[in-house]
Design an enzyme around this catalytic site. Structure first.
Site, PDB file in Angstrom:
ATOM      1  N   GLU A  94       0.767  -1.181   0.087  1.00  0.00           N
ATOM      2  CA  GLU A  94       0.021   0.014  -0.002  1.00  0.00           C
ATOM      3  C   GLU A  94       0.882   1.211   0.072  1.00  0.00           C
ATOM      4  O   GLU A  94       2.004   1.254   0.530  1.00  0.00           O
ATOM      5  CB  GLU A  94      -0.796   0.179   1.154  1.00  0.00           C
ATOM      6  CG  GLU A  94      -1.761  -1.022   1.239  1.00  0.00           C
ATOM      7  CD  GLU A  94      -2.785  -1.118   2.390  1.00  0.00           C
ATOM      8  OE1 GLU A  94      -3.618  -1.956   2.611  1.00  0.00           O
ATOM      9  OE2 GLU A  94      -2.378  -0.059   3.320  1.00  0.00           O
ATOM     10  N   CYS A 107       2.990   8.427   1.527  1.00  0.00           N
ATOM     11  CA  CYS A 107       3.460   7.164   2.611  1.00  0.00           C
ATOM     12  C   CYS A 107       3.549   6.044   1.996  1.00  0.00           C
ATOM     13  O   CYS A 107       2.780   5.432   1.033  1.00  0.00           O
ATOM     14  CB  CYS A 107       2.345   7.176   3.690  1.00  0.00           C
ATOM     15  SG  CYS A 107       2.472   5.908   4.889  1.00  0.00           S
ATOM     16  N   CYS A 114       4.352  -7.959   7.452  1.00  0.00           N
ATOM     17  CA  CYS A 114       5.156  -7.730   8.586  1.00  0.00           C
ATOM     18  C   CYS A 114       5.280  -8.559   9.555  1.00  0.00           C
ATOM     19  O   CYS A 114       4.347  -9.311   9.817  1.00  0.00           O
ATOM     20  CB  CYS A 114       4.805  -6.093   9.267  1.00  0.00           C
ATOM     21  SG  CYS A 114       5.884  -5.630  10.355  1.00  0.00           S
ATOM     22  N   CYS A 118       2.197  -5.929  15.795  1.00  0.00           N
ATOM     23  CA  CYS A 118       1.540  -4.904  16.620  1.00  0.00           C
ATOM     24  C   CYS A 118       0.216  -5.327  16.629  1.00  0.00           C
ATOM     25  O   CYS A 118      -0.556  -5.593  15.636  1.00  0.00           O
ATOM     26  CB  CYS A 118       2.069  -3.458  16.214  1.00  0.00           C
ATOM     27  SG  CYS A 118       3.843  -3.259  16.003  1.00  0.00           S
ATOM     28  N   CYS A 121      -2.212  -3.460  14.827  1.00  0.00           N
ATOM     29  CA  CYS A 121      -1.939  -3.021  13.182  1.00  0.00           C
ATOM     30  C   CYS A 121      -2.674  -4.131  12.235  1.00  0.00           C
ATOM     31  O   CYS A 121      -2.652  -5.261  12.432  1.00  0.00           O
ATOM     32  CB  CYS A 121      -0.472  -2.987  12.836  1.00  0.00           C
ATOM     33  SG  CYS A 121      -0.047  -2.877  11.218  1.00  0.00           S
ATOM     34  N   CYS A 339      -2.877   1.840   7.790  1.00  0.00           N
ATOM     35  CA  CYS A 339      -1.894   0.765   7.149  1.00  0.00           C
ATOM     36  C   CYS A 339      -2.318  -0.676   7.027  1.00  0.00           C
ATOM     37  O   CYS A 339      -2.784  -0.977   8.093  1.00  0.00           O
ATOM     38  CB  CYS A 339      -0.570   0.939   8.191  1.00  0.00           C
ATOM     39  SG  CYS A 339       0.439  -0.432   7.931  1.00  0.00           S
TER      40      CYS A 339
HETATM   41  S1  SF4 Z   1       2.718  -1.253  13.092  1.00  0.00           S
HETATM   42 FE1  SF4 Z   1       2.387  -2.841  11.689  1.00  0.00          FE
HETATM   43  S2  SF4 Z   1       3.803  -2.532   9.928  1.00  0.00           S
HETATM   44 FE2  SF4 Z   1       4.392  -1.340  11.683  1.00  0.00          FE
HETATM   45  S3  SF4 Z   1       5.984  -2.735  12.799  1.00  0.00           S
HETATM   46 FE3  SF4 Z   1       3.952  -3.080  13.685  1.00  0.00          FE
HETATM   47  S4  SF4 Z   1       3.229  -4.787  12.556  1.00  0.00           S
HETATM   48 FE4  SF4 Z   1       4.654  -3.940  11.440  1.00  0.00          FE
END
Ligand code: SF4
Length: 348
Positions: A94, A107, A114, A118, A121, A339
């Protein structure tokens, strides 16, 4: 047609020159090709109009040009444009164009998915698929820049590596892409207009300092309490706030650059006065800027936006401690611009 074609964006100028010489072509063509790849980038060898047809055919026969393609575009009422880019292997990442009063920001993503998991996210739910090449990172900027000119007649002023992925886990490619973005041979944008955003990997932050990078560094903090931060961001379990502060001091000493903390305000989780006090205490250790970010709801019922009352109380407290605080209101809410939300949807 050759099998196993190499991505031409992975080649240096000298490597292109060597290829041309070994195929009976003139060396000066290498500079022309390099310009088509990086300075006035195209996504098809056929668009390299100052090369002979034979040379274009030779390039297409031996190489691929793995530029990113726009697969999906959504335009918000507030003019934010969310993009899903398709990569040569069909994967999606994205990018977002965020026009505001005094800047136009792109961005971009650094990885497909990933690994850092997190909790808040949407990208994390995809897991990690692969790193992006420097060319794929760079060409997201090119695409967003073109869209910004086409739709709003605005040049890009800023770039943030804040999309999918942890940029410091794709270190070499990210650094190569940022070098090309700021190089005269590339987009000639000042590195001070580029911000790399990380979940906070102390060892890699020190490496950035040792490599004397010139771009800005933002760290997703989200809590100044180890227990709470480890729950929100598992990366904190092995990279504590103490390790992080040591790395920030090191970065600040070596580069003279003030780091920015990103703090996503989540209702009932990290938005109390006690949280603000802990944050202010943590920030005493170094010069810092803080971006307080409004949560952009996903389908995850565990998280809600902080109430207006808590939001104001949090910001007011930090300001009362003379901290440099910016408020980032949510953008593109009608198009799921947080995101990972768009690519996650496409993946499903
Ligand atoms: S916010 Fe999402 S993309 Fe960013 S480091 Fe954490 S898991 Fe990875």
């Amino acid at each position: 047609m050759s099998k196993n074609k190499q991505d031409i964006l992975l080649l240096s100028l000298n490597e292109i020159k060597d290829f041309l010489l070994s195929n009976g072509e003139k060396a000066f063509r290498a500079k022309q090709i390099y310009e088509w790849l990086w300075t006035k980038p195209v996504s098809d060898f056929n668009d390299m109009t100052n090369l002979s047809k034979n040379l274009r055919y030779l390039l297409a026969d031996k190489f691929t040009l793995n530029a990113v393609k726009v697969e999906n575009m959504q335009i918000s009422k507030d003019k934010t444009i969310k993009l899903a880019f398709k990569l040569h292997d069909g994967m999606l990442v994205e990018g977002v164009l965020i026009p505001s009063e005094n800047r136009t920001t792109a961005c971009i993503s650094s990885q497909v998915g990933c690994s850092l998991a997190c909790e808040f996210c949407a990208t994390a739910k995809m897991g990690f698929c692969r790193n992006l090449t420097a060319g794929e990172i760079y060409h997201q900027v090119v695409q967003i820049m073109n869209i910004s000119k086409e739709k709003y007649n605005l040049p890009l002023s800023n770039i943030v590596l804040m999309g999918m992925g942890e940029p410091l886990l794709n270190y070499e490619n990210v650094l190569k892409a940022t070098e090309m973005i700021s190089s005269e041979k590339g987009l000639a944008m000042s590195p001070q207009r580029i911000t790399l955003s990380t979940a906070g990997l102390p060892r890699m932050i020190k490496k950035l300092a040792d490599d004397n990078v010139k771009f800005n560094l933002a760290i997703s903090l989200h809590s100044a309490n180890n227990k709470k931060r480890s729950e929100l961001m598992p990366v904190n379990r092995h990279n504590s706030l103490e390790d992080l502060s040591e790395a920030i001091v090191y970065f600040n000493d070596k580069t003279g650059t003030r780091v920015t903390f990103e703090y996503l305000l989540l209702g009932g989780i990290n938005d109390s006065l006690a949280d603000a006090k802990e944050l202010a205490e943590y920030c005493k250790q170094f010069p810092i800027k803080i971006n307080i970010i409004e949560y952009n709801s996903t389908n995850d019922a565990r998280f809600v936006r902080a109430s207006n009352e808590n939001f104001d109380q949090f910001v007011t407290f930090l300001k009362s401690r003379n901290m440099v605080v910016n408020v980032r209101r949510s953008r593109g809410m009608d198009i799921a611009a947080a995101c990972g939300q768009l690519a996650g949807k496409k993946k499903k």
